[in-house]
Design an enzyme around this catalytic site. Structure first.
Site: not given
Length: 105
Positions: A101-105
């Site tokens: 997902p976007r925002g996961c590092i």
């Protein structure tokens, strides 16, 4: 691009181990992936999150963040961290066979 075999099927993964083609995923693969990432036996709550992740990806083109997951999946953020201890959105996405997902590092 790396490939891996889950439930007897070769799938394409990116360098972080996320599916590059979510349509290659099947429910039979999830327990194998869960064991591999240290989640262990999948419970009904795990499946609730996994199915929610796939539905969100299908609808929006990305998996939800932990905050969105906690608000809309029916599983609280605290429970998410108990189910997927090393990063709920990231681990659930991996087990659900969707990209990170976007925002996961």
């Amino acid at each position: 691009m790396p490939t891996k075999t889950y439930a007897g099927t070769d799938v394409d993964l990116n360098e972080e181990g996320f599916f590059t083609a979510p349509e290659q995923w099947s429910e039979e693969m999830a327990p194998e992936i869960a064991r591999e990432v240290g989640v262990g036996e999948l419970t009904e709550q795990h499946w609730q999150v996994i199915k929610f992740m796939r539905a969100e990806y299908a609808a929006k083109g990305t998996g939800p963040t932990v905050r969105a997951l906690g608000k809309t999946s029916g599983v609280t953020v605290k429970e998410l961290y108990q189910l997927f201890p090393k990063g709920p959105a990231k681990l659930a996405a991996k087990i659900a066979g969707i990209p990170k997902p976007r925002g996961c590092i």
